[in-house]
Design an enzyme around this catalytic site. Structure first.
Site, PDB file in Angstrom:
ATOM      1  N   ASN A  44     122.245  -3.318  38.648  1.00  0.00           N
ATOM      2  CA  ASN A  44     123.020  -2.571  37.658  1.00  0.00           C
ATOM      3  C   ASN A  44     124.518  -2.698  37.930  1.00  0.00           C
ATOM      4  O   ASN A  44     125.327  -2.876  37.014  1.00  0.00           O
ATOM      5  CB  ASN A  44     122.636  -1.093  37.678  1.00  0.00           C
ATOM      6  CG  ASN A  44     121.283  -0.814  37.062  1.00  0.00           C
ATOM      7  OD1 ASN A  44     120.704  -1.675  36.406  1.00  0.00           O
ATOM      8  ND2 ASN A  44     120.770   0.382  37.269  1.00  0.00           N
ATOM      9  N   ARG A 362     115.730  -8.604  21.958  1.00  0.00           N
ATOM     10  CA  ARG A 362     115.411  -9.152  23.282  1.00  0.00           C
ATOM     11  C   ARG A 362     113.920  -9.455  23.326  1.00  0.00           C
ATOM     12  O   ARG A 362     113.096  -8.556  23.147  1.00  0.00           O
ATOM     13  CB  ARG A 362     115.756  -8.168  24.403  1.00  0.00           C
ATOM     14  CG  ARG A 362     117.227  -7.843  24.545  1.00  0.00           C
ATOM     15  CD  ARG A 362     117.480  -7.027  25.808  1.00  0.00           C
ATOM     16  NE  ARG A 362     118.802  -6.432  25.828  1.00  0.00           N
ATOM     17  CZ  ARG A 362     119.908  -7.067  26.229  1.00  0.00           C
ATOM     18  NH1 ARG A 362     119.819  -8.310  26.643  1.00  0.00           N
ATOM     19  NH2 ARG A 362     121.078  -6.448  26.233  1.00  0.00           N
ATOM     20  N   ARG A 392     123.449  -9.210  25.082  1.00  0.00           N
ATOM     21  CA  ARG A 392     124.087  -9.538  26.352  1.00  0.00           C
ATOM     22  C   ARG A 392     123.089 -10.021  27.404  1.00  0.00           C
ATOM     23  O   ARG A 392     122.067  -9.384  27.658  1.00  0.00           O
ATOM     24  CB  ARG A 392     124.822  -8.307  26.893  1.00  0.00           C
ATOM     25  CG  ARG A 392     125.585  -8.524  28.176  1.00  0.00           C
ATOM     26  CD  ARG A 392     127.010  -8.934  27.941  1.00  0.00           C
ATOM     27  NE  ARG A 392     127.734  -7.841  27.290  1.00  0.00           N
ATOM     28  CZ  ARG A 392     129.011  -7.936  26.917  1.00  0.00           C
ATOM     29  NH1 ARG A 392     129.657  -9.063  27.091  1.00  0.00           N
ATOM     30  NH2 ARG A 392     129.597  -6.912  26.336  1.00  0.00           N
ATOM     31  N   HIS A 422     120.879  -4.355  16.180  1.00  0.00           N
ATOM     32  CA  HIS A 422     120.129  -3.646  17.208  1.00  0.00           C
ATOM     33  C   HIS A 422     118.931  -2.901  16.615  1.00  0.00           C
ATOM     34  O   HIS A 422     118.122  -2.336  17.342  1.00  0.00           O
ATOM     35  CB  HIS A 422     121.072  -2.667  17.926  1.00  0.00           C
ATOM     36  CG  HIS A 422     120.561  -2.167  19.227  1.00  0.00           C
ATOM     37  ND1 HIS A 422     120.289  -0.837  19.458  1.00  0.00           N
ATOM     38  CD2 HIS A 422     120.262  -2.806  20.388  1.00  0.00           C
ATOM     39  CE1 HIS A 422     119.864  -0.670  20.697  1.00  0.00           C
ATOM     40  NE2 HIS A 422     119.831  -1.854  21.283  1.00  0.00           N
ATOM     41  N   TYR A 455     109.637   0.561  29.899  1.00  0.00           N
ATOM     42  CA  TYR A 455     110.549   1.368  29.084  1.00  0.00           C
ATOM     43  C   TYR A 455     109.731   2.340  28.250  1.00  0.00           C
ATOM     44  O   TYR A 455     108.686   1.986  27.709  1.00  0.00           O
ATOM     45  CB  TYR A 455     111.349   0.495  28.104  1.00  0.00           C
ATOM     46  CG  TYR A 455     112.446  -0.355  28.702  1.00  0.00           C
ATOM     47  CD1 TYR A 455     112.452  -0.710  30.050  1.00  0.00           C
ATOM     48  CD2 TYR A 455     113.478  -0.823  27.906  1.00  0.00           C
ATOM     49  CE1 TYR A 455     113.456  -1.507  30.578  1.00  0.00           C
ATOM     50  CE2 TYR A 455     114.489  -1.630  28.428  1.00  0.00           C
ATOM     51  CZ  TYR A 455     114.471  -1.964  29.758  1.00  0.00           C
ATOM     52  OH  TYR A 455     115.455  -2.750  30.270  1.00  0.00           O
ATOM     53  N   ARG A 551     120.002   9.983  29.406  1.00  0.00           N
ATOM     54  CA  ARG A 551     119.646   9.279  30.641  1.00  0.00           C
ATOM     55  C   ARG A 551     120.872   8.787  31.409  1.00  0.00           C
ATOM     56  O   ARG A 551     120.972   8.929  32.615  1.00  0.00           O
ATOM     57  CB  ARG A 551     118.759   8.083  30.317  1.00  0.00           C
ATOM     58  CG  ARG A 551     118.248   7.340  31.557  1.00  0.00           C
ATOM     59  CD  ARG A 551     117.676   5.990  31.210  1.00  0.00           C
ATOM     60  NE  ARG A 551     118.713   4.994  31.005  1.00  0.00           N
ATOM     61  CZ  ARG A 551     118.693   4.069  30.053  1.00  0.00           C
ATOM     62  NH1 ARG A 551     117.716   4.033  29.189  1.00  0.00           N
ATOM     63  NH2 ARG A 551     119.677   3.193  29.950  1.00  0.00           N
ATOM     64  N   HIS A 579     113.974   5.344  27.282  1.00  0.00           N
ATOM     65  CA  HIS A 579     114.645   4.507  26.291  1.00  0.00           C
ATOM     66  C   HIS A 579     114.467   5.016  24.860  1.00  0.00           C
ATOM     67  O   HIS A 579     115.194   4.605  23.969  1.00  0.00           O
ATOM     68  CB  HIS A 579     114.103   3.073  26.406  1.00  0.00           C
ATOM     69  CG  HIS A 579     114.916   2.042  25.717  1.00  0.00           C
ATOM     70  ND1 HIS A 579     114.504   1.423  24.545  1.00  0.00           N
ATOM     71  CD2 HIS A 579     116.122   1.505  26.015  1.00  0.00           C
ATOM     72  CE1 HIS A 579     115.419   0.539  24.174  1.00  0.00           C
ATOM     73  NE2 HIS A 579     116.414   0.569  25.033  1.00  0.00           N
TER      74      HIS A 579
END
Length: 669
Positions: A44, A362, A392, A422, A455, A551, A579
């Protein structure tokens, strides 16, 4: 309103990453999972430097000196980031060296132990040495290019009383570590440790004077300029080439070194002294991800995702039959994401299905989703895919996926240069009794079979006609057509989502002013938007109860007198990455519930295409309320108060909301 009442985005994110690291000390977490949390914290942090720190450094270089909503300029933020990062790195190394390694040793797992050189000598000569290439640093050889996050030894050597310097790059083709089984012990040696033990075998006939290990982090926050190419796919490929050789934003060194070497590093890589981090410990923890043991007690208990009761006889009844009378509601990973894949698979092979439309943000390697979309074209379906090339660190994978889908005959579009797509949705159009019926899948998560296991996300499948019509409009908008629509069931950014959220909050304010109760619950990944923060403060002052489950980073400062006394902020960090975005508004007893792909961030409201979808199904609404209630009462959660996160409860025996869902999901819907 005073600006000091907003948390800083970057420092708030670092606080989140600290909560991740604290999982490595959580008594309820099995040993190898604790190690993974150390590696996740490090990974991270790598991404944080590549994107967030890189962006701040670009602002400083451009002379931008404007303070953010927390009243910190880019320079001030970088200074405070450096202090907090160094503190966390020291804490991480201490946890690894003095807490986890001894625990591993007690279980027969050794990491870079001394005294077993004879066991790794063969590994060095057979598996490592043949691909090592030391590079002399002199007037003849220019500085070798060093890839992002590659490990490199800088070595001072001597021959004939002359000092020479060399760099030894550990190639990325090598594994991060090697495992040896010896006397019932598992011995792990990192590749850089093995190389260090045998440096004299690399530099034969030289006297090694001094050396150290270092690693570069490069800027990944590069702009994508439209003028580079008329083709967005070409622009992305050019961008990826630029990113490989972008400027250095961090240099990590594994030990204290002389100023002489510090100055050399500064000169080699054109960095500032403040960009150098002396770790006094491991630089790269990614080897942990490849550690594998057979003892089940070292890992989280395995679980089998549940199939909702309405789908348990799916072999007898098709999804389309079920959807005639039931919406399908899934909460992954507790419910099986493979059901979504099966829904797509049934659509691919159903002779009555005419078309399939889907967004891809993704995907995973060997994606079953992409394979099925290719098969759909072979079966004569009209397949449209909106793929986001700018996701990304998945840009390269998505470029390859786009080419593959185009070659298969799918209609592939890439959205917009200035907006990331998204939104996650799929539309299946089926001919039934001479009518076209739309089946819609809306999700808070990606069409990714790997992340679906770790997730938490919501999947909702319905044949509701209005939903289908509005998702058709959404696809038309994403594919470049009109954006003038009368949205009723959904809101989208950057068009209507922000105003919809503000209207919903305003409605709670007005209801309280009329003497009714006001209550807002928002489960989000991140919250950092001044306009929304101010509106929440306004609602708190009016008497609206606001419960926020955030979160990650959060701009809100709760429990401030005469401002945010009615706001509670909690954060859950656990086995799964929280998520799912779920919103609840009391609305004078009507209780409106929504799922969304959007966090409450400037980027989500203004720079992305996102979706907010209202859930009207009574059973699904009840289930969403249960998720929110159980999550907010999680005794393992962290609570934000006085600018600091602390455990919400002193109950160390609670296993938390995620464990509750694992054990009770089959009885919940």
């Amino acid at each position: 309103m005073s600006n000091f009442l907003y948390n800083n985005r970057e420092l708030s994110w670092l606080d989140f990453n600290y909560r991740v690291l604290e999982q490595a000390r959580n008594l309820g977490v099995p040993l190898l999972e604790k190690l993974k949390f150390v590696a996740i914290h490090a990974s991270n942090l790598d991404e944080f430097f590549m994107v967030r720190v890189a962006g701040l450094k670009d602002q400083v270089d451009a002379g931008y000196d404007v303070a953010d909503i927390s009243m910190k300029t880019p320079k001030q933020q970088l200074k405070e980031i450096a202090t907090k990062v160094l503190s966390q790195v020291n804490f991480r190394n201490d946890i690894f060296k003095n807490y986890l390694k001894p625990q591993c040793k007690s279980k027969g797992i050794l990491i870079n132990p001394k005294g077993y050189l004879d066991k790794i000598e063969e590994i060095f000569y057979l598996d490592i040495l043949p691909v090592l290439t030391p590079v002399a640093l002199n007037n003849i050889n220019k500085l070798p290019f060093i890839q992002n996050l590659s490990l490199v030894f800088f070595v001072e050597i001597e021959k004939d009383s002359q000092l020479l310097y060399s760099m030894l790059i550990i190639p990325n083709v090598l594994p991060k570590s090697f495992k040896i089984k010896y006397k019932k012990q598992s011995i792990y040696y990192t590749t850089n440790y093995i190389v260090e033990q045998f440096l004299n075998k690399v530099y034969t006939n030289y006297n090694i004077k001094r050396y150290f290990l270092f690693r570069l982090t490069r800027n990944a926050d590069l702009p994508i300029h439209q003028e580079l190419s008329e083709d967005l796919l070409e622009a992305i490929e050019h961008y990826l080439d630029l990113r490989k050789k972008s400027n250095v934003v961090r240099l990590e060194i594994d030990r204290e070194i002389d100023k002489f070497f510090i100055d050399k590093m500064i000169g080699y890589f054109d960095i500032e002294p403040s960009d150098i981090y002396i770790t006094n410990g491991p630089i790269d923890y990614s080897f942990i991800f490849s550690m594998k043991e057979t003892k089940k007690s070292l890992y989280f208990e395995t679980f089998k995702p549940v199939v909702p009761s309405c789908l348990q006889n799916i072999k007898k009844f098709s999804f389309f039959d079920v959807l005639k009378s039931n919406d399908i509601f899934l909460f992954r990973p507790y419910h099986d994401f493979k059901l979504v894949i099966k829904f797509l698979e049934e659509a691919v092979y159903d002779k009555n299905v005419l078309s399939i439309k889907i967004t891809l943000y993704r995907t995973n390697d060997d994606s079953k989703i992409i394979e099925l979309l290719e098969e759909a074209v072979k079966n004569g379906k009209h397949v449209s895919v909106v793929i986001e090339l700018k996701a990304r660190f998945d840009e390269g994978k998505n470029v390859e996926g786009a080419k593959r889908l185009e070659n298969a005959g799918c209609i592939v579009t890439y959205g917009f240069l200035d907006l990331k797509i998204h939104a996650k949705c799929m539309l299946v159009v089926r001919k039934e009794s001479d009518q076209l019926v739309r089946y819609t899948h809306i999700s808070t998560g990606n069409y990714n079979e790997q992340t679906a296991l770790i997730y938490t996300d919501i999947d909702y499948i319905t044949k509701d006609d209005l939903t289908g019509q509005e998702i058709v409009n959404l696809f038309n908008y994403m594919m470049g057509y009109s954006d003038i629509y009368d949205w009723q069931r959904i809101s989208i950014s950057p068009k209507t989502l922000r105003s919809s959220i503000i209207d919903l909050i305003d409605n709670e304010i007005q209801n309280v002013k009329k003497g009714s109760k006001g209550h807002i619950i928002a489960k989000l990944n991140s919250l950092y938007d001044k306009q929304i923060s101010d509106k929440l403060y306004e609602a708190s002052l009016a008497g609206v109860k606001i419960d926020l489950l955030v979160r990650g980073l959060c701009s809100i400062v709760p429990k401030v007198k005469n401002l945010s006394e009615n706001i509670t902020v909690k954060s859950i960090v656990g086995r799964f990455l929280e998520h799912a975005r779920i919103l609840y508004f009391y609305d004078n007893g009507k209780e409106r519930l929504f799922v969304s792909t959007a966090d409450w961030m400037v980027r989500n409201f203004d720079k992305r295409i996102e979706i907010l979808y209202e859930i009207n199904n009574p059973h699904a609404k009840k289930f969403l309320k249960t998720i929110l209630k159980v999550s907010f009462n999680d005794k393992t959660a962290w609570e934000l108060a006085n600018y600091t996160y602390k455990k919400a409860s002193k109950d160390n025996k609670s296993l938390g909301s995620q464990y509750f869902f694992l054990k009770n999901i089959s009885r919940m819907i």
